[in-house]
Structure formats: structure tokens, C-alpha cells
Motif scaffolding. Structure first.
Motif, PDB file in Angstrom:
ATOM      1  N   THR A 248       0.800  -1.240   0.000  1.00 12.26           N
ATOM      2  CA  THR A 248       0.000   0.000   0.000  1.00 12.26           C
ATOM      3  C   THR A 248       0.829   1.286   0.000  1.00 12.26           C
ATOM      4  O   THR A 248       0.302   2.352  -0.295  1.00 12.26           O
TER       5      THR A 248
ATOM      6  N   ASN B 278      -9.158  -6.997  -3.909  1.00 10.89           N
ATOM      7  CA  ASN B 278      -8.676  -7.240  -5.281  1.00 10.89           C
ATOM      8  C   ASN B 278      -9.611  -6.630  -6.320  1.00 10.89           C
ATOM      9  O   ASN B 278      -9.164  -5.999  -7.281  1.00 10.89           O
TER      10      ASN B 278
ATOM     11  N   PHE C 263      -9.459  -2.860  -6.317  1.00 13.27           N
ATOM     12  CA  PHE C 263      -8.234  -2.429  -6.988  1.00 13.27           C
ATOM     13  C   PHE C 263      -8.459  -2.371  -8.505  1.00 13.27           C
ATOM     14  O   PHE C 263      -8.143  -1.364  -9.161  1.00 13.27           O
TER      15      PHE C 263
ATOM     16  N   ASN D 205      -3.771   4.395  -1.979  1.00 14.45           N
ATOM     17  CA  ASN D 205      -2.814   3.301  -1.953  1.00 14.45           C
ATOM     18  C   ASN D 205      -1.767   3.601  -3.022  1.00 14.45           C
ATOM     19  O   ASN D 205      -2.102   4.000  -4.129  1.00 14.45           O
TER      20      ASN D 205
ATOM     21  N   ARG E  58       0.069   1.779  -4.830  1.00 18.95           N
ATOM     22  CA  ARG E  58       0.030   0.980  -6.076  1.00 18.95           C
ATOM     23  C   ARG E  58      -1.048   1.513  -7.015  1.00 18.95           C
ATOM     24  O   ARG E  58      -0.865   1.555  -8.230  1.00 18.95           O
ATOM     25  N   ILE E  59      -2.182   1.936  -6.454  1.00 17.81           N
ATOM     26  CA  ILE E  59      -3.246   2.516  -7.301  1.00 17.81           C
ATOM     27  C   ILE E  59      -2.770   3.858  -7.857  1.00 17.81           C
ATOM     28  O   ILE E  59      -2.990   4.173  -9.031  1.00 17.81           O
TER      29      ILE E  59
END
Ligand SMILES: CC(C)(COP(=O)(O)OP(=O)(O)OC[C@H]1O[C@@H](n2cnc3c(N)ncnc32)[C@H](O)[C@@H]1OP(=O)(O)O)[C@@H](O)C(=O)NCCC(=O)NCCS
Length: 322
Positions: free
Chosen positions: A38, A215, A218, A252, A254-255
Motif C-alpha cells: 500500500t 482485489n 483495486f 494506496n 500501487r493505485i
């Protein structure tokens, strides 16, 4: 032509900090796992006597001081929040009284993590049509109150905080474009199952918390950012070089990276503050904006791109000449 311009920004984070190491003592998790998945290092959590309105009020006062406006100047208050103090009155009305603003309309916008961008879209339209001259757009959340601290899949993700912008009418642009959207068909992927008309527990014996399919959320978030990127590229006739800073919803890391990649924005031009405060839902964009204004990265004249995604699902963007 009347434009809406950001005249000032402010934010507030509660004093109490909970680090990933602190969470290691409460749930089966590790600092390493949280940071890797995250990018979050810590979150701020309200004290027992703090509320969404009290932290929103602080952010509003700071933004008003930054803009050089007083209570008499405010003619609309919009609060983007999914964690209002009470069922009613609205958090916006509570903040209005505490600020000493008289007679202005004041209401909450409930679009989960997109609440601030929804509020900005609305406030921009009020100003452009002459319905208001000076508007407070606040994002404020106390997600810690609906976080299940025993559920490691969600407890590591959320935090509390508030941010505010003062929008003022101006001959100069301003808000250049806004787009907001919703797709209600994925309700159960990210929700708090009990509310008022569904599952309200008058005995107060039952608690209800954020439930999420991480998941699937995301994937939907990345798809929404793809949609936002397409709209933005169309607005700009393909010239993304016009954007100085991308200020995405701080859910987050990664997002955020996936969203920046869709837009073709290098990470050096992305404001990412999620490590410091985790996901503060509707507060995250004005909070990140204010932190980057205070540390000198964002300067007057810069072109900014806000992009939000949240439960609903809702998503949206705003392009702004700061
Ligand atoms: C929540 C999220 C970080 C999980 O990351 P992920 O890579 O998808 O991880 P998974 O859910 O597949 O879980 C992988 C493993 O880690 C475990 N895990 C979950 N939470 C954990 C935690 N806090 N600490 C350690 N392990 C954890 C899972 O149980 C699973 O273990 P298993 O392989 O033994 O079954 C990720 O899905 C995500 O960021 N989703 C979007 C969430 C979000 O931003 N929501 C708000 C949008 S506004």
C-alpha cells in the motif's frame, strides 16, 4: 465569464499517530507487508472528543486564513464526507455554526472517497452561474470510527483527516474542467453494510464496519482512472504536458502509480502523501493538495489535475489552474 479559483487551502491531521509497527501489536500483519502492498507508513486517528466536524472546522479555518476571508464572506459550505458526525443535521451545518457563518446554505455531499471532487464540481457550478461568490469545499473523515481494528484486510488502509479549499469567483481561471461519474452496480465490493434505512440498530449493540473485496476494488479503481485519463486527454487535446501536478485520491501507492501510468505522468509530478496519513477518503485530495502547497511543491500558476475514486462506485476529476 465567471471562473471559480482556489483562493486558499488548509488541512488538519489529528495528533494521535498509529504506525504500522503499532498495528503489528494488534493484528497479524507486518510493516513490510503494509508498505509493500500500500505504501502506507502511518495514519492519524481522532481522539475520543474529536469529530468529523471538529477536524473539518480546523481545516476550514486554516483555508480561510490562507485566503484572507472571514465568516461574513462565506456564502456556501459543502462538506464531502462519508462519516458525518450525526445522521442529521449535516456536518456542513455544524461547521457553519462553529465558524459563525450566518444564513449561507450548507450541506454534505456523500460520494465516499470522491466526495471532495463531487463538492468541487458542484461549487464550481454555483460560482459560474452567479449563485455564490465564496465557497468552502471541505473533505473531512473519521474513518477510524467505522474501521474494524480486528480485520487486517481493512484496518491497515484507513485514517482520519480533513482538508479544505476556499473557492472564489474570479475573472481569471480557475477550475478549468470537472467530470464526475458513478456506477452503482458494485455496491457490495466496498461498503458499510448497515446504515439508517438498512440495518440500523437502535440498541447500539451491533457495530458496522467497512467491508471490502480488495482485489476487485483495486481493478475497478484502475479502470476508473483509465476513464479519467481518457477524458483528461480529450480535454487537453492530447497535450498532457500542460499538467504540472497530478493530485490523485490517496488510497494506496500501487493505485496511485497505476493511475499515473495511465495518464503518462512521471512520478516526479505526482503528489503522493498516502504514506503519511493512509486513505482518508473524501479528505485525501484537499489534504494532499494543502501538504504540497505548504512544502512549496505546488505554486501559484501551476496546472493541477485531481482524480478521485471511491465506493459507489464513484469517480471524477478536476483540472485546475492554481
Ligand atoms: C487491500 C490490498 C492492499 C490487498 O493487497 P493484495 O495484494 O490484493 O493482497 P490479497 O488480498 O490478495 O492478499 C494476499 C495475502 O495477504 C494476506 N493479507 C491481507 N491483509 C494483510 C495484512 N494486513 N497483513 C498481512 N497479510 C495480509 C491475505 O490474507 C492473503 O494471504 P493468503 O495468500 O495466505 O490468502 C489491495 O487489494 C488493495 O489495495 N485494494 C484496493 C483497496 C483500496 O484502496 N480501497 C479503497 C478504494 S477508495
Amino acid at each position: 465569464m465567471i471562473y471559480a479559483r482556489i483562493a486558499g487551502t488548509g488541512s488538519f491531521l489529528p495528533e494521535k499517530v498509529v504506525t504500522n509497527k503499532d498495528l503489528e501489536k494488534l493484528i497479524d500483519t507486518t510493516d513490510e507487508w503494509i508498505q509493500e502492498r500500500t505504501g502506507i507508513k502511518r495514519r492519524h486517528i481522532v481522539a475520543d472528543d474529536e469529530t468529523t466536524s471538529s477536524i473539518g472546522l480546523e481545516a476550514a479555518k486554516r483555508a480561510m486564513s490562507d485566503a484572507g476571508v472571514g465568516p461574513k464572506d462565506i456564502d456556501l459550505i459543502v462538506v464531502g464526507t462519508a462519516t458525518p458526525d450525526k445522521i442529521f443535521p449535516s456536518t456542513a451545518c455544524i461547521i457553519q455554526r462553529q465558524l459563525g457563518v450566518k444564513n449561507s446554505p450548507a450541506f454534505d455531499v456523500h460520494a465516499a472517497c470522491s466526495g471532495f471532487v463531487y463538492g468541487l464540481d458542484l461549487a464550481n457550478r454555483y460560482i459560474q452561474t452567479g449563485g455564490a461568490k465564496t465557497v468552502l469545499v471541505i473533505g473531512a473523515e473519521t474513518l477510524s470510527r467505522i474501521t474494524n481494528w480486528d480485520d487486517r484486510s481493512t484496518a491497515v488502509l484507513f485514517g482520519d483527516g480533513a482538508g479544505c479549499v476556499v473557492l472564489q469567483s474570479s475573472d481569471e481561471p480557475g477550475i478549468l474542467a470537472t467530470h464526475i461519474h458513478a456506477d452503482g452496480q458494485y455496491e457490495e465490493l466496498l461498503h458499510v453494510p448497515n446504515g439508517i434505512s438498512v440495518g440500523f440498530d437502535q440498541t447500539r449493540a451491533g457495530r458496522s464496519y467497512i467491508e471490502m473485496n480488495g482485489n476487485a476494488v483495486f481493478r475497478r479503481a484502475v479502470a476508473a482512472f483509465d476513464n479519467i485519463a481518457r477524458e483528461t486527454i480529450a480535454d487537453l487535446d492530447g497535450d498532457l504536458g500542460d499538467i504540472d501536478w497530478f493530485v490523485p485520491h490517496q488510497a494506496n501507492m500501487r493505485i496511485i502509480k497505476a493511475a499515473a501510468k495511465k495518464l503518462g505522468m512521471p512520478m516526479e509530478r505526482v503528489i503522493a502523501t498516502v504514506d503519511e496519513h493512509a486513505n482518508t477518503s473524501g479528505a485525501s485530495i484537499p489534504l494532499a493538495l494543502d501538504l504540497a502547497v505548504r512544502d512549496g511543491r505546488i505554486k501559484r500558476g501551476d496546472t493541477l489535475m485531481f482524480a478521485a475514486f471511491g465506493a459507489g462506485f464513484t469517480w471524477g476529476s478536476a483540472m485546475v489552474k492554481y
